[in-house]
Enzyme design. Structure first.
Site, mmCIF file in Angstrom:
data_model
loop_
_atom_site.group_PDB
_atom_site.id
_atom_site.type_symbol
_atom_site.label_atom_id
_atom_site.label_comp_id
_atom_site.label_asym_id
_atom_site.label_seq_id
_atom_site.Cartn_x
_atom_site.Cartn_y
_atom_site.Cartn_z
ATOM 1 N N HIS A 179 -21.420 -21.040 28.036
ATOM 2 C CA HIS A 179 -21.952 -20.165 28.387
ATOM 3 C C HIS A 179 -22.958 -19.729 29.434
ATOM 4 C CE1 HIS A 179 -19.839 -17.453 25.127
ATOM 5 N NE2 HIS A 179 -20.071 -18.573 23.739
ATOM 6 N N ASP A 240 -22.607 -22.916 20.746
ATOM 7 C CA ASP A 240 -21.860 -21.665 20.407
ATOM 8 C C ASP A 240 -20.426 -21.976 21.830
ATOM 9 O OD1 ASP A 240 -23.025 -20.225 21.297
ATOM 10 O OD2 ASP A 240 -21.388 -18.567 20.863
ATOM 11 N N GLU A 241 -19.208 -22.345 21.097
ATOM 12 C CA GLU A 241 -18.445 -22.138 21.844
ATOM 13 C C GLU A 241 -18.098 -22.664 23.282
ATOM 14 O OE1 GLU A 241 -16.683 -17.199 20.580
ATOM 15 O OE2 GLU A 241 -18.132 -17.787 22.229
ATOM 16 N N VAL A 242 -17.920 -23.450 22.736
ATOM 17 C CA VAL A 242 -18.685 -25.222 23.832
ATOM 18 C C VAL A 242 -16.618 -25.520 24.096
ATOM 19 C CG1 VAL A 242 -19.738 -27.204 25.391
ATOM 20 C CG2 VAL A 242 -20.840 -25.454 23.745
ATOM 21 N N GLU A 292 -21.371 -24.087 15.322
ATOM 22 C CA GLU A 292 -20.056 -24.827 16.381
ATOM 23 C C GLU A 292 -20.876 -26.280 15.561
ATOM 24 O OE1 GLU A 292 -18.934 -20.974 18.171
ATOM 25 O OE2 GLU A 292 -20.517 -21.431 16.841
#
Length: 459
Positions: A179, A240-242, A292
């Site tokens: 992000h 998160d969400e890498v 995560e």
């Protein structure tokens, strides 16, 4: 006989210098005798005393019998109270849409009225980097929606002071390494370069480049700034969400990996997380990571790392079974933006209220102690100054009662009139948005539009 007048409220605090932070004692006792001429508050810290005074204000009601004035029903009153969880909060995202300081402060007022004690400030994300960083002016200069929509040092200090006066901690989140697209708008060598990545148009998929020492120079400066500006003993480091595929397609990152002898890009995630965690710990801060990082099996994490769980309670139980502390932000119940955002369903206040973190039999007593609390989340893809309150309240009040009260205080039917009345109370006391405020927002929007022209990326 004429009614008694409550003329005195005495407050005794055992430790008037207690610091607001993780584990602060927030218990209190409130006593009001039958004649209601005086009330007394005893508390271990000023923050317990603040909660007692909040409770006292909620006991005062209009006198329906006399037709005018105020009264306290059910006297005498003795309330011994303490929160079930030490961490009771709201994540507020001011990166997808910039939120005015007045909106953030008004929300803090609402948190205090509901005995919530944490504002998790998600300041940066892929869409914008609105935080001014001395020495690196292009981060906000190019990463914010416009130079007018930034948070400077005075803004941060004002939010922190406003919150502290109300017993609310402010925890900043530095969302990395994923992000991070907006970081690269100011300094393009901070982020990975993957133009051939099939989803490169989704800016949420662009991560920082942890292999470049320049990235660490910038991160060190930001960590030091956060440590100075935010007195809380916790910093949220994201995680998160890498999307590792972008790293894989960056030739410089791929070469760095080969030189290390690494083939699994979760190793690079671990490198980033542990190095950044060490920087944060060196400032005397505890690190919070999104779930995560736990799921990736990152090695070498500090044992005091806290994981924030949004994927469901089974993940929560896995975290505490592994001996880590956890914060629940169950997206199925406590993501208050859902229903406005596509892809996730709206949670009613009943769903928020009934979201018990640890139902009987799910964890051992020792593991249950590792669940330090929870947060509702208000992601701001479809949230702005004009609709924050409509999305938060009264559902956040339901979350607040779940996090404060014992597990067995769980009857939705009994809670409904209580929460409905509290919503009216908040409106009357100015804890919710008003039409006048929305009018001010519209005037400010028109002024910004005239000054800055069209916004390339919204806001």
């Amino acid at each position: 006989a004429s009614p008694s007048v409550l003329s005195t409220v005495s407050v005794a605090v055992a430790d008037a210098t207690a610091k607001l932070g993780a584990g602060t004692n927030e218990s209190y006792t409130l006593s009001i005798p039958a004649d209601a001429t005086a009330a007394s508050v005893t508390a271990a810290t000023p923050y317990g005393a603040l909660h007692a005074l909040t409770t006292l204000s909620q006991l005062v009601d209009r006198d329906a019998v006399a037709g005018s004035g105020l009264r306290i029903a059910g006297l005498p009153v003795v309330i011994d109270d303490a929160p079930r969880y030490e961490h009771r909060g709201l994540l507020m995202d001011s990166a997808r849409h910039y939120l005015n300081i007045s909106t953030i402060m008004r929300t803090i007022d609402g948190l205090a009225q509901n005995k919530l004690n944490v504002l998790h400030w998600h300041i940066t994300d892929a869409e914008s980097f609105p935080l001014e960083v001395p020495g690196f002016p292009a981060l906000a200069g190019s990463g914010a929606y416009t130079p007018l929509l930034v948070y400077n040092a005075d803004d941060v200090a004002a939010v922190v002071a406003h919150a502290a006066a109300r017993g609310v901690r402010v925890i900043p989140e530095l969302d990395t390494p994923g992000h991070s697209y907006a970081w690269g708008l100011g300094y393009d060598n901070l982020t990975a370069s993957c133009p051939t990545y099939r989803y490169v148009s989704n800016i949420n998929n662009i991560p920082l480049d942890p292999t470049a020492e320049w990235t660490w120079t910038v991160l060190q400066a930001i960590v030091q700034q956060l440590a100075q500006q935010f007195p809380d003993d916790v910093v949220h480091a994201g995680g998160d969400e890498v999307v590792t595929e972008c790293w894989e397609l960056d030739p410089d990152i791929a070469a760095w990996m080969r030189n290390k002898g690494w083939t699994d890009y979760t190793q690079l995630l671990g490198y980033h997380v542990t190095r950044l965690g060490g920087m944060i710990a060196a400032q005397g801060k505890t690190v919070v990571q999104w779930i995560e990082v736990f799921d990736a099996g990152v090695k070498g994490l500090a044992k005091d790392t806290v994981f924030q769980v949004w994927k469901g309670k089974d993940e929560l139980y896995s975290v505490v079974e592994a001996g880590y502390r956890a914060i629940l932000s169950d997206s199925d119940a406590w993501y208050l933006n859902c229903g406005m955002n596509p892809g996730c369903a709206y949670s009613s206040w009943q769903t928020c209220y009934s979201n018990e973190p640890t139902p009987p039999g799910t964890v051992t007593p020792a593991q249950e102690k590792l669940v330090i609390g929870g947060e509702a989340a208000l992601w701001s893809e479809f949230t702005n100054d004009g609709n924050v309150d409509q999305q938060l309240w009264p559902r956040l009040s339901a979350v607040a009662e779940r996090l404060w009260s014992p597990r067995d205080v769980a009857n939705v039917t009994a809670a409904e009139p209580r929460l409905a009345y509290h919503s009216c109370r908040m409106q009357a006391r100015g804890g919710l948005d008003s039409g006048a405020h929305r009018a001010r927002i519209l005037r400010r929007a028109r002024i910004l539009a005239r000054r800055s022209g069209a916004h390339a990326r919204g806001g």
